[in-house]
Write an enzyme that holds these catalytic residues in place. Sequence first.
Site, short mmCIF file in Angstrom:
data_model
loop_
_atom_site.label_atom_id
_atom_site.label_comp_id
_atom_site.label_asym_id
_atom_site.label_seq_id
_atom_site.Cartn_x
_atom_site.Cartn_y
_atom_site.Cartn_z
N HIS A 130 0.82 -1.22 0.00
CA HIS A 130 0.00 0.00 0.00
C HIS A 130 0.86 1.27 0.00
CE1 HIS A 130 -3.33 -2.72 1.21
NE2 HIS A 130 -2.39 -3.26 1.96
N SER A 159 15.01 21.62 -16.53
CA SER A 159 13.81 22.41 -16.77
C SER A 159 14.21 23.70 -17.48
CB SER A 159 13.15 22.73 -15.42
OG SER A 159 12.41 23.92 -15.52
N LYS A 219 16.23 22.04 -11.33
CA LYS A 219 15.57 20.78 -11.60
C LYS A 219 16.45 19.74 -12.29
CE LYS A 219 11.96 19.67 -10.91
NZ LYS A 219 10.69 19.85 -11.62
N GLU A 254 9.75 8.40 -16.77
CA GLU A 254 8.41 9.00 -16.94
C GLU A 254 7.85 8.70 -18.33
OE1 GLU A 254 7.85 13.19 -15.23
OE2 GLU A 254 10.02 12.96 -15.36
N GLN A 283 -4.30 -4.91 -43.37
CA GLN A 283 -3.16 -4.00 -43.58
C GLN A 283 -2.90 -3.16 -42.32
OE1 GLN A 283 -2.41 -2.25 -47.57
NE2 GLN A 283 -2.92 -0.33 -46.58
N LYS A 340 0.19 -3.47 -39.32
CA LYS A 340 1.63 -3.15 -39.37
C LYS A 340 2.08 -2.02 -38.45
CE LYS A 340 1.81 -4.98 -43.88
NZ LYS A 340 0.36 -5.29 -43.70
N1 ARG Z 1 -0.46 -4.12 -48.41
C1 ARG Z 1 -1.24 -5.29 -48.18
C2 ARG Z 1 -1.28 -5.56 -46.68
O1 ARG Z 1 -0.44 -5.14 -46.01
C3 ARG Z 1 -0.67 -6.48 -48.85
C4 ARG Z 1 -1.66 -7.53 -49.18
C5 ARG Z 1 -2.61 -7.00 -50.17
N2 ARG Z 1 -3.44 -8.01 -50.69
C6 ARG Z 1 -4.53 -7.70 -51.41
N3 ARG Z 1 -5.22 -8.69 -51.85
N4 ARG Z 1 -4.92 -6.48 -51.59
O2 ARG Z 1 -2.16 -6.21 -46.18
#
Ligand code: ARG
Length: 475
Positions: free
Chosen positions: A155, A276, A282, A289, A321, A324
Amino acid sequence: MKLWGGRFTKPTNQLVDEYTASISFDQKLAMFDIQGSLAHVSMLADCGIISQDDAIVISQGLKKVAKQIEAGTAELTVSNEDIHMNIEKLLIDQVGAVGGKLHTGRSRNDQVALDMRLYLRDALLQIGQLLTGLQQALITQAKANTETILPGYTHLQRAQPVLLAHHLLAYVFMFQRDLERLMDSWKRINRSPLGAGALAGTTFAIDREYVATKLGFDSITENSLDSVSDRDFVVEFLAAASLIITHLSRLSEELVQWSSAEFNFIELDDAFCTGSSMMPQKKNPDVPELVRGKTGRVYGHLIGMLTTLKGLPLAYNKDMQEDKEGMFDTVETIKGALALFAPMIETMQIHQKEMYQAVAQDYSNATDLADYLVQKGIPFREAHAIVGQTVLYSIEQKKYLLELSLGEFQQFSKVINHDIYQVLDPKAVVNARDVAGGTAQKRVESQVEQAEALLKQSQLWLEQKITCLSQLTIT
Ligand code: ARG
């Protein structure tokens, strides 16, 4: 004309090009895409699907494209949508129409799934190494502090004294679990989806195992529909990363607290702090952080990915897509944090005296007084009440337990003898926790040994994988 333009009667609306393109971010996959293509083209020739001569021309072209991209001279465009089609276009510019044979028996759907796996296994090994680096730094500090006593908290109230080494090792074992999670996910990441085609497989007599072996995969995936739709490995990674940053964030919070004047337990090295713009005095713990702050984005990427996947029918959908940017950002965020944490931990100053004072000027030895009474035959619950009253009395007298006279102790229980002063000494209090995993010095020393053994194992595992991947000859 688009690589897929044959069926269309007009050019794509410019906004559509821009909206659907992923080239701005998936260019991170370029080298993995080329690696995959080299393996694919070699397989096509080996299976007699294209001629050896064509394969040589295509491979050489791909390597030139790799050089162009590396040098930053390749023109990557949104009209070529993503890294896969940009590379194919650059290849055709480089070697002519024969470059168009590269995509035989392959779809971008299995291609992108492959690239994601190649990227992630590489990132996993880098993160793994950074994690072991941080574990090493924590172990080094722990070993230098196997006698340093500080309050342990519950605590955020002082509870029982512990060794600093014990506290730091707690993080080593957290990061060990993180590492184990990553290593465990390897067996699901390191499988080749190539050959799944768009979704149903391919009419060409390809050799999926050949590609898998060439790329250092442990095996091929079983089902083509699943192969192009599966992003579980991304989710798993994001979940593992979420725990890594949870642990980093908890450690960050402690570092921030400990370096405040209120605690004054540590001082982070100047090289890892900032000042700072207004207040000249500071010295701010910006790094921990910011790591604590970045936890939100990693969690966000996990939830984002799960949400993207949840309603998707089989097989590939453009929604995917979206897998990513969150993954890339998570990899960079985790790598950045770990790379800073190891040297920051290694160089931090430990204020041993202040830590000890916080233990000495407190009642965190109260449990030991209760345990002492229990040793003398008093039931624990009764002992608890006696000590509660003793503490209350001490607070009123503005004394700590060790400052009470024997007479004062005996007001609360006649069984208390002179040996109580030895029992309540912080060092004795720590060493009395002589149980596996406990804070007694010899128990902590054996935790150090355990941690070092685990660390060695993970380092070996990582080195093996890294050597394996570096020895791949893909051409
Ligand atoms: N740029 C696409 C992705 O990252 C690649 C695959 C695209 N495939 C398609 N059938 N349009 O998902």
